[in-house]
Design a protein around this motif. Structure first.
Motif, short mmCIF file in Angstrom:
data_model
loop_
_atom_site.label_atom_id
_atom_site.label_comp_id
_atom_site.label_asym_id
_atom_site.label_seq_id
_atom_site.Cartn_x
_atom_site.Cartn_y
_atom_site.Cartn_z
N PRO A 275 0.79 -1.35 0.02
CA PRO A 275 0.09 -0.02 0.01
C PRO A 275 0.79 1.28 0.25
O PRO A 275 0.52 2.40 -0.75
N GLU A 276 1.87 1.20 0.68
CA GLU A 276 2.71 2.42 0.80
C GLU A 276 3.32 2.71 -0.60
O GLU A 276 3.53 4.06 -1.07
N PHE A 277 3.90 1.51 -1.20
CA PHE A 277 4.59 1.81 -2.55
C PHE A 277 3.54 2.47 -3.54
O PHE A 277 3.86 3.21 -4.43
N LEU A 278 2.36 1.86 -3.52
CA LEU A 278 1.25 2.05 -4.33
C LEU A 278 0.30 3.48 -4.19
O LEU A 278 -0.16 3.81 -4.92
N GLU A 279 0.63 4.02 -2.97
CA GLU A 279 -0.03 5.05 -2.61
C GLU A 279 -0.08 6.45 -3.43
O GLU A 279 -1.15 7.14 -3.96
N PRO A 280 1.18 6.65 -4.08
CA PRO A 280 0.92 7.68 -5.01
C PRO A 280 0.25 7.37 -6.33
O PRO A 280 -0.14 8.29 -7.02
N VAL A 281 -0.11 6.19 -6.63
CA VAL A 281 -0.78 5.65 -7.78
C VAL A 281 -2.38 5.88 -7.32
O VAL A 281 -2.92 6.57 -8.08
N THR A 282 -2.55 4.97 -5.93
CA THR A 282 -4.04 5.06 -5.88
C THR A 282 -4.64 5.99 -5.20
O THR A 282 -5.85 6.50 -5.38
N ARG A 283 -3.58 6.84 -4.79
CA ARG A 283 -3.99 8.06 -3.80
C ARG A 283 -4.91 7.76 -2.71
O ARG A 283 -5.58 8.67 -2.22
N VAL A 284 -4.88 6.60 -2.28
CA VAL A 284 -5.26 5.99 -0.98
C VAL A 284 -4.53 5.77 0.14
O VAL A 284 -3.46 5.15 -0.04
N PRO A 285 -4.83 6.46 1.32
CA PRO A 285 -3.60 6.35 2.39
C PRO A 285 -3.14 5.08 2.74
O PRO A 285 -4.13 4.32 2.89
N ALA A 286 -2.23 4.77 2.84
CA ALA A 286 -1.67 3.32 3.09
C ALA A 286 -2.40 2.60 4.34
O ALA A 286 -2.62 1.50 4.20
N GLU A 287 -2.37 3.53 5.37
CA GLU A 287 -2.92 2.98 6.37
C GLU A 287 -4.55 2.27 6.40
O GLU A 287 -4.83 1.53 7.00
N GLU A 288 -5.16 3.12 5.61
CA GLU A 288 -6.49 2.72 5.31
C GLU A 288 -6.75 1.45 4.44
O GLU A 288 -7.37 0.95 4.62
N LEU A 289 -5.61 1.30 3.60
CA LEU A 289 -5.70 0.11 2.82
C LEU A 289 -5.61 -0.85 3.50
O LEU A 289 -5.87 -2.04 3.43
N ARG A 290 -4.24 -0.89 4.54
CA ARG A 290 -3.91 -2.06 5.26
C ARG A 290 -5.24 -2.36 6.39
O ARG A 290 -5.50 -3.40 6.59
N ALA A 291 -5.93 -1.27 6.84
CA ALA A 291 -6.83 -1.78 7.59
C ALA A 291 -8.06 -2.37 7.15
O ALA A 291 -8.83 -3.35 7.47
N ALA A 292 -8.32 -1.97 5.92
CA ALA A 292 -9.28 -2.34 5.28
C ALA A 292 -9.11 -4.04 4.69
O ALA A 292 -9.83 -5.08 4.75
#
Ligand code: SF4
Length: 694
Positions: A275-292
């Protein structure tokens, strides 16, 4: 609704709008429809309905209905009303002449998800067995064809895995690229009931849809991704699940190909999919992605519901397979409350796909290359079938522009308004020598037609629709067809004028043929359906009562298949000239291109298409709510009123496509799904500037 007296009789039938498939009692006085009452025993709706199904049936008697066939030698001539005999023989002569001159591959047909299973079955039979080509396609091409490809590849068949009731056993709902409140309202109510009972919700959508925050409901996670980055988001969810040891390895070993899983797990575990690496692509905060990801994998029964925000992308098929990968790797498949559930947009998009309306597949998702299946149909139909796949809709249009495709039969579909890149669709239609439109109204496509065959509404025929949960439901004739024929009869007239010997007297005989030729429908019959009310396929010797949940003991293909889905950015790029991304959707009171819903008496529903824009983007352009704006892309431009709202993220604009005055598809691009050519409606780079109006 005009009061026209007390009803004298009632007929139970199925709504012809969305893929929920609500059942209604159509209450009649003489030949007048008095009202539509949601049917309490309807398995899909249990007595509920939305405004469209209940009130938007006025189009059936609208003054715009065409009830006499019309012909013209060229599109610059006026239409000439003719008898059915003359229309059918004129059409058959034109088709025959073109086939003799240019060969069978110059002919094709498009069927519609608005039509019954029996009608779509006959259109593909007409094209294959009478025209002699496999150039048959359906409007699912522009909506759920990636579902066909993705779920067939991973699970072995193209269908939602669960019944609607199953949502009441779901603990975590992951909704991606769907807006059920507007597009599937009755099912959305059931989802909300479960959410109010405590189920958790994850929404992946560039727009803050109603479900994210509605009375007593707050999504645990809303991931407002950049349009076009679904695969990156889903891969990063898989990365978290695999690298944090949350995969259900017992399920995977028992039910899936383990070697393929290991390859896939290595792929998603790579740091570049974090999620951290892809955050600039997805524009979704990495922590939100991890929690989801953690919630989806560990929250209990987890079910995925998705819509056209998944399929209508250049990576639509990859996204469907990435969704299937997530469900398999967490063991969320094959029991109530879990699964992968495409929310089909139109009433019978599931059925249209089931009935072999694709150029590469015979009914039941069997490839035209499959010799045994082909032999079965050839023997039954008494013809030789072309063993090679035919042309898809966009390929037919390309071939027409190139001069090799000459004639098309279009039943129940307005491709000029609904398909992408309107200018190219018009060029393709204009280049054809015989365009046959079979529809209720003189739609936009009919401007390019040489033959207009008036169609019948769902109130005027018997047949079946199949909803998003694979539920086959009867459609009953409530009134006599205004044009004198059901649509299946018109297709039969044309087939016989071209030399076929079809002699169906009722759609029940077409159902018998479908059952005879298709293993997943082997136990289906009209009489049985009327007794049961509905049945969910597969229905056959193994599942005599149908199948609410699929893949219980094993996948249709045997072992579930993990497919590596590499994120590939769309070719549609923003830049200085077109700095915003446009995405599209629907509103509750309108339906697709609005041919039916715009023709109802209730003017309060006829809200125009508006352009939603974030306050920052609006202010930068000096725009306020209700101002006119020009929306321009590399393909075209249109004019809309602006609605300033933070429902969309900065850099993203959104509109609907219900009105021909707006023609939102003049701006959409030619890009399409790599596997199926489903258009990339959901990502268009645009510029928005103030305008004085249309
Ligand atoms: Fe018709 Fe869908 Fe509304 Fe049900 S939810 S009434 S099927 S449009």
């Amino acid at each position: 609704v005009k009061a026209i007296g007390k009803p004298e009789r009632a007929v139970v039938t199925t709504c012809a709008y969305c893929g929920v498939g609500c059942t209604f009692r159509a209450e009649m006085r003489g030949e007048q429809l008095v009202r539509m009452i949601p049917y309490k025993d309807g398995k899909a709706n249990r007595g509920h309905s939305c405004v469209k199904g209940r009130f938007a049936y006025g189009y059936a008697n609208h003054k715009d209905r065409i009830t006499s066939p019309m012909i013209r030698d060229s599109i610059d001539q006026p239409w000439r009303e003719v008898s059915w005999d003359e229309a059918i023989s004129y059409t058959a002569n034109r088709v025959r002449t073109l086939r003799d001159k240019h060969g069978a591959n110059a002919l094709g047909g498009i069927t519609s998800s608005r039509c019954t299973n029996e009608e779509t079955f006959l259109v593909q039979k007409l094209v294959r067995a009478v025209f002699g080509s496999n150039n048959t396609d359906t409007c699912a091409r522009v909506c759920h064809s990636p579902t066909g490809y993705g779920l067939k590849t991973t699970f072995g068949t193209s269908a939602g895995t669960q019944d609607f009731d199953s949502v009441m056993e779901t603990d975590v709902m992951l909704v991606i690229g769907a807006n059920p409140t507007d597009a599937h309202p009755v099912f959305a109510s059931r989802m909300k009931r479960r959410l109010r009972q405590g189920a958790k919700l994850i929404v992946i959508d560039p727009r803050r849809i109603d479900l994210v925050r509605s009375p007593h409901i707050e999504a645990a996670h809303h991931l407002p991704l950049q349009p076009g980055t679904n695969v990156a988001v889903l891969t990063s969810l898989a990365h978290v699940i695999v690298t944090e040891g949350l995969a259900d390895e017992d399920f995977i070993r028992a039910r899936c190909d383990w070697d393929e899983y290991e390859d896939w797990a290595r792929f998603v575990s790579d740091e570049k999919h974090s999620p951290e690496f892809l955050e600039p692509v997805t524009r979704v905060p990495a922590e939100e992605l991890r929690a989801a990801a953690r919630l989806y994998a560990t929250g209990g029964n987890a079910a995925i519901y998705y819509g056209l925000g998944v399929t209508e992308h250049s990576q639509g098929s990859s996204t469907v397979m990435a969704i299937a990968n997530l469900a398999m790797c967490t063991g969320n498949i094959g029991r109530p409350g879990v699964g992968v559930n495409p929310l089909r947009g139109q009433n019978n998009v599931q059925g249209a796909c089931d009935m072999g309306s694709f150029p590469h597949e015979l009914p039941g998702y069997r490839h035209i290359h499959d010799v045994e299946t082909r032999n079965l149909f050839e023997k039954d139909w008494g013809v030789s079938l072309d063993p090679e796949p035919g042309l898809r809709i966009p390929n037919m249009l390309d071939a027409a522009v190139d001069g090799t495709f000459k004639a098309i039969y279009i039943q129940g579909e307005d491709i000029l308004q609904s398909d992408p890149n309107t200018q190219h669709v018009a060029a393709g239609l204009e280049a054809m020598e015989c365009v046959i439109v079979h529809d209720l109204f003189l739609n936009e496509t009919a401007n390019y037609a040489h033959v207009f065959l008036p169609g019948s509404t769902f109130l005027e025929k018997d047949g079946t629709f199949t909803n998003a949960e694979r539920r086959i439901q009867p459609v009953r004739k409530v009134m006599e067809p205004a044009n004198g024929y059901g649509d299946w009869e018109i297709t039969q007239l044309l087939a016989n004028a071209l030399g076929a010997r079809w002699n169906y007297e009722h759609p029940s005989q077409i159902i018998d043929e479908i059952a005879r030729l298709t293993p997943s429908f082997a136990g289906l019959s009209w009489d049985d359906l009327l007794i049961r009310g509905s049945v969910q396929w597969p229905i056959n010797e193994k599942f005599p009562d149908g199948s609410p949940v699929m893949h219980i003991d094993g996948f249709v293909r045997g072992k579930g298949k993990f497919v590596i889905t590499e994120y590939v950015p769309t070719d549609e790029k923003t830049g200085p000239r077109f700095p915003l991304l446009l995405t599209t959707g629907r509103i509750l009171t309108q339906y697709n291109v609005g041919a039916q819903t715009r023709r109802t008496g209730n003017v309060a529903w006829h809200a125009e298409d508006v352009l939603e824009m974030h306050p920052v983007d609006a202010e930068n352009r000096g725009l306020k709510t209700d101002d006119w704006a020009r929306l321009a892309s590399r393909k075209g431009e249109t004019t809309l009123k602006v609605l300033v709202t933070d429902r969309v993220a900065p850099g993203v604009v959104y509109t609907t496509f219900h009105h021909p005055e707006t023609q939102a598809n003049v701006v959409t691009t030619d890009y399409s799904d790599w596997a199926t050519n489903c258009p990339e409606y959901k990502v268009t780079a645009v510029q928005v500037v103030p305008s004085n109006g249309p």
